[in-house]
Design a protein around this motif. Structure first.
Motif, short mmCIF file in Angstrom:
data_model
loop_
_atom_site.label_atom_id
_atom_site.label_comp_id
_atom_site.label_asym_id
_atom_site.label_seq_id
_atom_site.Cartn_x
_atom_site.Cartn_y
_atom_site.Cartn_z
N VAL A 1 0.84 -1.20 0.00
CA VAL A 1 0.00 0.00 0.00
C VAL A 1 0.88 1.25 0.00
N ALA A 2 1.95 1.25 0.78
CA ALA A 2 2.82 2.42 0.88
C ALA A 2 3.47 2.76 -0.46
N ALA A 3 3.73 1.74 -1.27
CA ALA A 3 4.39 1.96 -2.55
C ALA A 3 3.43 2.39 -3.64
N THR A 4 2.15 2.30 -3.38
CA THR A 4 1.16 2.55 -4.44
C THR A 4 0.13 3.59 -4.03
N THR A 5 0.58 4.66 -3.39
CA THR A 5 -0.36 5.71 -2.98
C THR A 5 -0.76 6.57 -4.18
N ASP A 6 -1.90 7.22 -4.06
CA ASP A 6 -2.41 8.15 -5.08
C ASP A 6 -2.58 7.48 -6.45
N LEU A 7 -2.76 6.16 -6.45
CA LEU A 7 -2.92 5.38 -7.68
C LEU A 7 -1.67 5.37 -8.55
N TRP A 8 -0.53 5.73 -7.97
CA TRP A 8 0.76 5.67 -8.66
C TRP A 8 1.70 4.78 -7.86
N PHE A 9 2.57 4.06 -8.57
CA PHE A 9 3.62 3.31 -7.89
C PHE A 9 4.81 4.23 -7.70
#
Length: 522
Positions: A374-382
């Motif tokens: 989840v932390a790596a994929t915030t705001d719908l961006w990786f």
């Protein structure tokens, strides 16, 4: 390139297609023996049967701790045909790290070289039911070679591999890669790098690593080309192996391109069939040098284990853009953001964030690490954790790792750029730049260098070279010449160890200010 729809991009379906269409073509050359595409489909079917007879089924995890050898590829692909998950491990892993990898991955079987078996304390990894050596694996090839019934049940989105990151800032994370991810890379490289059926892609990099596996083996697979696999990298043997295998393409990571370059010049420097080499990192200077001496063009990529070829610098891209990692393509969106996750203007440095525009191109997540996913994929961006910029023409440039930036006298300094200049010096084969405390606050630049074989590093002369080739504020204050850089099992430099060591020894390090060397503006 013969394309396949996403739904067909499993290793079983792809190999079946290859065997039917180009079965007589050579696929793998190793130690004087060649396997055709039809051979590969058959032997991986046999391996699937072998693993079934050891009790492995759909969803089971099998760790592989094997050197470069055909059995490593056959095992990964045989497991894939069953719907099982292969966990290729770095062969340098041992002790607590090895226990962690085996335990965290929930592996139930280990396939390992005989020399590595003694590293495994079975009492600490009770889930491992059995350890198979290369001879046991090789015996699988004699089993029936019919298509396993499970092969048609496996989907493109099923997990195929768990590949571990370096763990430089915490425990290594297991990247869960679906079947389609490796095929996405192979498809991209075959098309954007211009690989074709007559190409021979040489690799001496470890096949347990994503570069050799995806950017050579899968790239050749999608190009209907062949792979020439060596056991390991040797600068002394490199060009002989290139010539003997008829290689037309090779990949070089990190210091490898510099090590190759620093071999003595020879009348045979152009006596080969190589037309292109993928260099990571690349530069305009490196491209010009390889073209001038070897007659070889260079390509490059920006990629991570978690994703695919985010950008590709291809053979037809402008030579003046060789310092980039390639142009942003339609299949991928790239956004550069500041520390508040706001997009920055073209040319400004920020964190590189990506979002695929096609399905099946990136990982499914980190194994048993939902928070990290989840932390790596915030705001719908990786969020890659890498910093860089995109120029006005859409080419992506790498700056540094987000946590490796150095700030000196109000200037942000790219450790990567400092290291690139240092490695261009003929006496240096590897370098690592790290921040150390400054009496004035913020950081000073400290650089560790490894001398090229037979070379001696003159500290003052190296600083003079830096003054000529980098901005004044980037020039290292401290230097240390060491035999080798500390690295993780996946060969990434452990900079935190270098920083700790430098801070503890700061007063004893070579210091250009103490040496009376002044670096001026301009």
């Amino acid at each position: 390139m013969h394309d396949l729809p996403l739904e067909e991009r499993t290793i079983g379906r792809v190999l079946a297609d290859k065997a039917a269409r180009v079965g007589d073509r050579p696929f793998l050359h190793f130690d004087g023996r060649t396997w055709t595409y039809a051979d590969v489909h058959a032997v991986t079917n046999s391996y699937a049967e072998g693993f079934r007879r050891t009790g492995i089924g759909r969803g089971d995890h099998v760790a592989l701790m094997l050197d470069n050898r055909p059995e490593l590829i056959w095992a990964m692909w045989g497991l894939g045909k069953l719907g099982a998950v292969a966990v290729p491990l770095n062969t340098a892993a041992k002790g607590d790290i090895l226990v962690y990898l085996l335990d965290q991955s929930d592996s139930v079987l280990l396939c390992a070289e005989d020399a590595y078996r003694e590293r495994v304390d079975r009492s600490r990894v009770p889930a491992i039911r059995e350890i198979l050596g290369p001879e046991s694996l090789a015996a699988f090839a004699d089993l029936p070679a019919d298509d396993p019934p499970e092969m048609r049940e496996v989907t493109h989105s099923d997990p195929h591999l768990i590949m571990y990151t370096s763990g430089t800032t915490g425990p290594s994370k297991g990247v869960v890669s679906p079947h389609s991810q490796g095929h996405a890379v192979g498809r991209q490289m075959a098309s954007l790098s211009g690989y074709g059926p007559d190409d021979v892609l040489y690799t001496c990099l470890p096949v347990f690593h994503g570069n050799a596996l995806w950017y050579t083996v899968y790239a050749a697979l999608w190009a209907d080309a062949s792979v020439a696999m060596a056991r390991s990298f040797s600068a002394r043997r490199f060009w002989d192996e290139i010539r003997e295998t008829g290689a037309t393409v090779f990949n070089a990571l990190g210091a490898m391109s510099n090590i190759i370059w620093q071999q003595p010049e020879s009348p045979r420097d152009r006596e080969h069939k190589v037309r292109t080499a993928m260099m990571v990192p690349n530069s305009v200077d490196l491209t010009e040098r390889y073209a001038r001496r070897y007659g070889i063009g260079t390509t490059s990529v920006f990629a991570m284990t978690e994703n695919c070829a985010v950008t590709v610098f291809g053979p037809d891209d402008p030579p003046e853009k060789a310092g980039s990692a390639g142009r942003v393509r339609d299949y991928m969106s790239v956004q550069i953001v500041d520390d508040d996750r706001r997009p920055v203007a073209p040319g400004e440095v920020g964190e590189i964030c990506i979002r695929p525009n096609e399905r099946g191109m990136i990982m499914l997540g980190y194994y048993e690490m939902a928070e990290a996913t989840v932390a790596a994929t915030t705001d719908l961006w990786f969020h890659t954790g890498d910093r860089g910029w995109v120029d006005a023409d859409g080419f992506l440039y790498f700056a540094d790792r987000k946590k490796e930036a150095i700030r000196r006298r109000g200037e942000n300094i790219s450790a990567y750029e400092v290291e690139t200049v240092l490695c261009n010096h003929p006496a240096v084969v590897e370098a690592a730049a790290v921040p150390v405390p400054s009496e004035l606050g913020e950081d000073e630049v400290m650089a560790y260098v490894v001398a090229a074989p037979g070379a001696e590093v003159d500290h003052a002369e190296l600083i003079a070279y830096c003054v000529e080739n980098m901005a004044y504020y980037m020039v290292p204050r401290y230097l240390d010449v060491i035999d080798e850089l500390p690295k993780t099992p996946s060969a990434k430099i452990e900079k935190y160890k270098l920083m700790m060591s430098a801070r503890e020894r700061l007063d004893d390090l070579w210091d250009r200010e103490k040496a009376g060397i002044t670096v001026r503006r301009g």
